[in-house]
Design a protein around this motif. Structure first.
Motif, PDB file in Angstrom:
ATOM      1  N   PHE A 194       0.870  -1.177  -0.051  1.00 48.27           N
ATOM      2  CA  PHE A 194      -0.076   0.077   0.028  1.00 48.27           C
ATOM      3  C   PHE A 194       0.848   1.293   0.015  1.00 48.27           C
ATOM      4  CE2 PHE A 194      -3.058  -2.993   1.449  1.00 48.27           C
ATOM      5  CZ  PHE A 194      -4.131  -2.463   0.904  1.00 48.27           C
ATOM      6  N   VAL A 195       0.627   2.190  -0.994  1.00 47.64           N
ATOM      7  CA  VAL A 195       1.391   3.358  -1.001  1.00 47.64           C
ATOM      8  C   VAL A 195       0.521   4.653  -0.933  1.00 47.64           C
ATOM      9  CG1 VAL A 195       3.166   2.302  -2.470  1.00 47.64           C
ATOM     10  CG2 VAL A 195       0.947   3.289  -3.770  1.00 47.64           C
ATOM     11  N   GLY A 196      -0.934   4.617  -0.506  1.00 47.92           N
ATOM     12  CA  GLY A 196      -1.683   5.674  -0.684  1.00 47.92           C
ATOM     13  C   GLY A 196      -3.116   5.223  -0.279  1.00 47.92           C
ATOM     14  N   THR A 197      -4.210   6.000  -0.141  1.00 45.38           N
ATOM     15  CA  THR A 197      -4.321   7.265  -0.584  1.00 45.38           C
ATOM     16  C   THR A 197      -4.648   8.217   0.502  1.00 45.38           C
ATOM     17  OG1 THR A 197      -4.430   6.643  -2.848  1.00 45.38           O
ATOM     18  CG2 THR A 197      -4.990   9.198  -2.505  1.00 45.38           C
ATOM     19  N   LYS A 198      -5.861   7.954   0.862  1.00 45.97           N
ATOM     20  CA  LYS A 198      -6.563   8.867   1.817  1.00 45.97           C
ATOM     21  C   LYS A 198      -7.704   8.084   2.776  1.00 45.97           C
ATOM     22  CE  LYS A 198      -7.163  12.509   4.290  1.00 45.97           C
ATOM     23  NZ  LYS A 198      -7.568  11.839   5.347  1.00 45.97           N
ATOM     24  N   THR A 199      -7.672   8.153   3.989  1.00 50.22           N
ATOM     25  CA  THR A 199      -8.871   7.910   4.778  1.00 50.22           C
ATOM     26  C   THR A 199      -9.955   8.882   4.901  1.00 50.22           C
ATOM     27  OG1 THR A 199      -7.876   8.636   6.701  1.00 50.22           O
ATOM     28  CG2 THR A 199      -7.177   6.302   6.239  1.00 50.22           C
ATOM     29  N   GLY A 200     -11.233   8.409   5.648  1.00 50.68           N
ATOM     30  CA  GLY A 200     -12.154   9.393   5.868  1.00 50.68           C
ATOM     31  C   GLY A 200     -13.178   8.691   6.692  1.00 50.68           C
ATOM     32  N   TRP A 201     -13.835   9.397   7.558  1.00 52.57           N
ATOM     33  CA  TRP A 201     -14.992   9.156   8.417  1.00 52.57           C
ATOM     34  C   TRP A 201     -15.765  10.233   8.787  1.00 52.57           C
ATOM     35  CZ3 TRP A 201     -16.754   9.941  13.146  1.00 52.57           C
ATOM     36  CH2 TRP A 201     -17.906   9.119  13.665  1.00 52.57           C
ATOM     37  N   THR A 202     -17.042  10.321   8.670  1.00 49.93           N
ATOM     38  CA  THR A 202     -18.212  10.997   9.725  1.00 49.93           C
ATOM     39  C   THR A 202     -19.400  10.018  10.027  1.00 49.93           C
ATOM     40  OG1 THR A 202     -19.142  11.708   7.723  1.00 49.93           O
ATOM     41  CG2 THR A 202     -17.267  13.186   8.427  1.00 49.93           C
ATOM     42  N   SER A 203     -20.100  10.660  10.714  1.00 51.59           N
ATOM     43  CA  SER A 203     -21.239   9.844  11.128  1.00 51.59           C
ATOM     44  C   SER A 203     -22.408   9.543   9.905  1.00 51.59           C
ATOM     45  CB  SER A 203     -21.976  10.548  12.376  1.00 51.59           C
ATOM     46  OG  SER A 203     -22.341  11.529  12.095  1.00 51.59           O
ATOM     47  N   ALA A 204     -22.168  10.648   9.105  1.00 47.56           N
ATOM     48  CA  ALA A 204     -23.212  10.483   7.966  1.00 47.56           C
ATOM     49  C   ALA A 204     -22.541   9.694   6.810  1.00 47.56           C
ATOM     50  CB  ALA A 204     -23.298  11.884   7.378  1.00 47.56           C
ATOM     51  N   ALA A 205     -21.086   9.835   6.379  1.00 49.80           N
ATOM     52  CA  ALA A 205     -20.510   8.879   5.610  1.00 49.80           C
ATOM     53  C   ALA A 205     -20.097   7.649   5.751  1.00 49.80           C
ATOM     54  CB  ALA A 205     -19.250   9.933   5.280  1.00 49.80           C
ATOM     55  N   GLY A 206     -20.018   7.225   7.115  1.00 50.38           N
ATOM     56  CA  GLY A 206     -19.284   5.984   7.343  1.00 50.38           C
ATOM     57  C   GLY A 206     -17.803   5.846   7.181  1.00 50.38           C
ATOM     58  N   SER A 207     -17.156   4.977   7.314  1.00 51.63           N
ATOM     59  CA  SER A 207     -15.788   4.785   6.803  1.00 51.63           C
ATOM     60  C   SER A 207     -15.642   4.685   5.490  1.00 51.63           C
ATOM     61  CB  SER A 207     -15.358   3.494   7.708  1.00 51.63           C
ATOM     62  OG  SER A 207     -15.376   3.587   8.789  1.00 51.63           O
ATOM     63  N   CYS A 208     -14.634   5.457   4.970  1.00 52.00           N
ATOM     64  CA  CYS A 208     -14.337   5.881   3.469  1.00 52.00           C
ATOM     65  C   CYS A 208     -12.787   5.567   3.458  1.00 52.00           C
ATOM     66  CB  CYS A 208     -14.744   7.026   3.120  1.00 52.00           C
ATOM     67  SG  CYS A 208     -16.481   7.256   3.276  1.00 52.00           S
ATOM     68  N   LEU A 209     -12.371   5.142   2.281  1.00 54.63           N
ATOM     69  CA  LEU A 209     -11.086   4.918   1.825  1.00 54.63           C
ATOM     70  C   LEU A 209     -10.768   5.071   0.367  1.00 54.63           C
ATOM     71  CD1 LEU A 209      -8.082   4.128   3.033  1.00 54.63           C
ATOM     72  CD2 LEU A 209      -8.901   1.721   2.766  1.00 54.63           C
ATOM     73  N   MET A 210      -9.813   5.724   0.057  1.00 53.19           N
ATOM     74  CA  MET A 210      -9.426   5.452  -1.281  1.00 53.19           C
ATOM     75  C   MET A 210      -8.024   4.979  -1.092  1.00 53.19           C
ATOM     76  SD  MET A 210     -10.358   9.339  -2.652  1.00 53.19           S
ATOM     77  CE  MET A 210      -9.213   9.021  -4.277  1.00 53.19           C
ATOM     78  N   PHE A 211      -7.569   4.027  -2.125  1.00 50.92           N
ATOM     79  CA  PHE A 211      -5.947   3.397  -1.743  1.00 50.92           C
ATOM     80  C   PHE A 211      -5.403   3.046  -3.090  1.00 50.92           C
ATOM     81  CE2 PHE A 211      -8.858  -0.641  -1.794  1.00 50.92           C
ATOM     82  CZ  PHE A 211      -8.113  -1.404  -2.534  1.00 50.92           C
ATOM     83  N   ALA A 212      -4.129   2.892  -3.108  1.00 53.80           N
ATOM     84  CA  ALA A 212      -3.421   2.587  -4.121  1.00 53.80           C
ATOM     85  C   ALA A 212      -2.428   1.614  -3.851  1.00 53.80           C
ATOM     86  CB  ALA A 212      -2.628   3.768  -4.690  1.00 53.80           C
ATOM     87  N   VAL A 213      -2.068   0.423  -4.450  1.00 52.36           N
ATOM     88  CA  VAL A 213      -1.311  -0.743  -3.884  1.00 52.36           C
ATOM     89  C   VAL A 213      -0.641  -1.070  -4.956  1.00 52.36           C
ATOM     90  CG1 VAL A 213      -3.353  -2.321  -4.242  1.00 52.36           C
ATOM     91  CG2 VAL A 213      -1.376  -3.005  -2.511  1.00 52.36           C
ATOM     92  N   ARG A 214       0.672  -1.554  -4.853  1.00 54.27           N
ATOM     93  CA  ARG A 214       1.386  -2.177  -5.980  1.00 54.27           C
ATOM     94  C   ARG A 214       0.756  -3.673  -6.252  1.00 54.27           C
ATOM     95  NH1 ARG A 214       5.599   1.180  -6.490  1.00 54.27           N
ATOM     96  NH2 ARG A 214       6.337   2.513  -4.767  1.00 54.27           N
ATOM     97  N   GLN A 215       1.057  -3.873  -7.591  1.00 54.67           N
ATOM     98  CA  GLN A 215       0.496  -5.198  -7.809  1.00 54.67           C
ATOM     99  C   GLN A 215       1.394  -6.224  -7.620  1.00 54.67           C
ATOM    100  OE1 GLN A 215      -2.731  -5.085  -8.635  1.00 54.67           O
ATOM    101  NE2 GLN A 215      -2.745  -5.533 -10.746  1.00 54.67           N
ATOM    102  N   GLY A 216       2.702  -6.186  -7.082  1.00 55.59           N
ATOM    103  CA  GLY A 216       3.373  -7.316  -6.883  1.00 55.59           C
ATOM    104  C   GLY A 216       5.038  -6.888  -6.744  1.00 55.59           C
ATOM    105  N   ALA A 217       5.758  -8.048  -7.207  1.00 59.81           N
ATOM    106  CA  ALA A 217       7.250  -7.752  -7.362  1.00 59.81           C
ATOM    107  C   ALA A 217       7.592  -7.612  -8.643  1.00 59.81           C
ATOM    108  CB  ALA A 217       7.923  -8.562  -6.479  1.00 59.81           C
ATOM    109  N   GLY A 218       8.978  -7.425  -8.860  1.00 56.78           N
ATOM    110  CA  GLY A 218       9.648  -7.495 -10.213  1.00 56.78           C
ATOM    111  C   GLY A 218       9.161  -6.409 -11.208  1.00 56.78           C
ATOM    112  N   HIS A 219       8.508  -6.870 -12.396  1.00 52.16           N
ATOM    113  CA  HIS A 219       7.988  -5.712 -13.283  1.00 52.16           C
ATOM    114  C   HIS A 219       6.879  -5.171 -12.948  1.00 52.16           C
ATOM    115  CE1 HIS A 219      11.188  -6.463 -16.217  1.00 52.16           C
ATOM    116  NE2 HIS A 219      10.900  -8.053 -16.211  1.00 52.16           N
TER     117      HIS A 219
END
Length: 292
Positions: free
Chosen positions: A230-255
């Motif tokens: 995981f290399v990002g991106t942003k968390t979020g929470w409010t009572s109206a929105a609930g828990s929110c998350l945007m993320f970016a993650v590396r697919q694997g190793a090597g290429h």
């Protein structure tokens, strides 16, 4: 909007804005793959991996998005005031009225960061202060500095959303506190890809901690960062929105190490300390690595 028009705007705004960088399919849930068992049954979710989109939930229905709003705030600030990696950028002066607003927001239980009247903070440090500990007051300070007023900045946010192709998104504030700030998982997936294409923004959301004026050391609110690719991106929470998350993650190793998968989760159960949303993100990331 035609691609040629978008490219003209990219040229005018500089390399920080990559409006045409994301395949159009990310904004069209009808073109998505069937729902994967890796995506949660609650709220809504979207996963972009190896050129394929998977969604779950009512992804055509806009809903409050809490602090993931700040990704657009940072994206628009960097469009108007581009930085190169390593640059701190211009200095921002904190106004006395913004200190008063900080105290009011703190009394209301908002996520804020200490500021002082006359404080000088660089653009880069302000972005760190906003994105890592999720400071609502710094989002408003950046908005005022960028556009001259918060309302003017919000108008720019909505212009950018339209240009990126976020058709089910509306911004009403730069921090995500206002419940009229709404979006969908596929729309935010498109923003996630564009935001992570900006090396400065990607660098900030990839930091585990940073030192900023007045507040001192601040820590990233994303516990996934630096684990399982995981290399990002942003968390979020409010009572109206609930828990929110945007993320970016590396697919694997090597290429595959430099190839990213992107995910968005909205309206998930549990508060910011429950960990439920982070377990869901791990399942989505595992599915992306497995090619499911």
């Amino acid at each position: 909007m035609h691609t040629s028009i978008l490219r003209n705007r990219v040229t005018r705004w500089g390399t920080a804005v990559l409006l045409a960088a994301v395949p159009a399919a990310t904004a069209v849930p009808a073109q998505a793959r069937p729902v994967s068992s890796a995506l949660p049954a609650t709220g809504q979710a979207a996963l972009w991996s190896a050129g394929r989109l998977t969604v779950s939930g009512p992804v055509a229905k806009p809903q409050p998005i809490a602090s993931v709003t700040k990704v657009m705030t940072a994206y628009r600030v960097l469009a108007d005031h581009p930085l190169k990696p390593g640059e701190q950028g211009p200095m921002i002066t904190v106004l006395a009225s913004e200190v008063s607003a900080y105290h009011a927001a703190r009394r209301n239980g908002e996520s804020v960061i200490p500021v002082a009247a006359g404080e000088q903070i660089s653009e880069h440090k302000a972005l760190e202060a906003m994105l890592l500990p999720s400071a609502n007051d710094m989002a408003r300070i950046l908005a005022r500095w960028d556009a001259g007023s918060i309302d003017g900045f919000v108008a720019r946010m909505n212009e950018t959303a339209a240009q990126v192709g976020m058709d089910n998104t509306h911004y009403a504030d730069p921090a995500g506190v206002n419940t009229a700030t709404v979006s969908t998982a596929p729309d935010l997936l498109r923003l996630d890809q564009n935001a992570m294409a900006n090396p400065v923004l990607a660098g900030v959301v990839g930091e585990k901690s940073a030192a900023v004026p007045v507040a001192g050391k601040v820590r990233n609110s994303n516990p996934l960062l630096g684990t399982d690719g995981f290399v990002g991106t942003k968390t979020g929470w409010t009572s109206a929105a609930g828990s929110c998350l945007m993320f970016a993650v590396r697919q694997g190793a090597g290429h595959d190490r430099d190839r990213l998968a992107y995910g968005v989760l909205l309206g998930q159960p549990g508060g910011p300390e429950s960990g439920t949303i982070f377990m869901a993100a791990r399942r989505m990331a595992a599915a992306a690595r497995a090619g499911r």
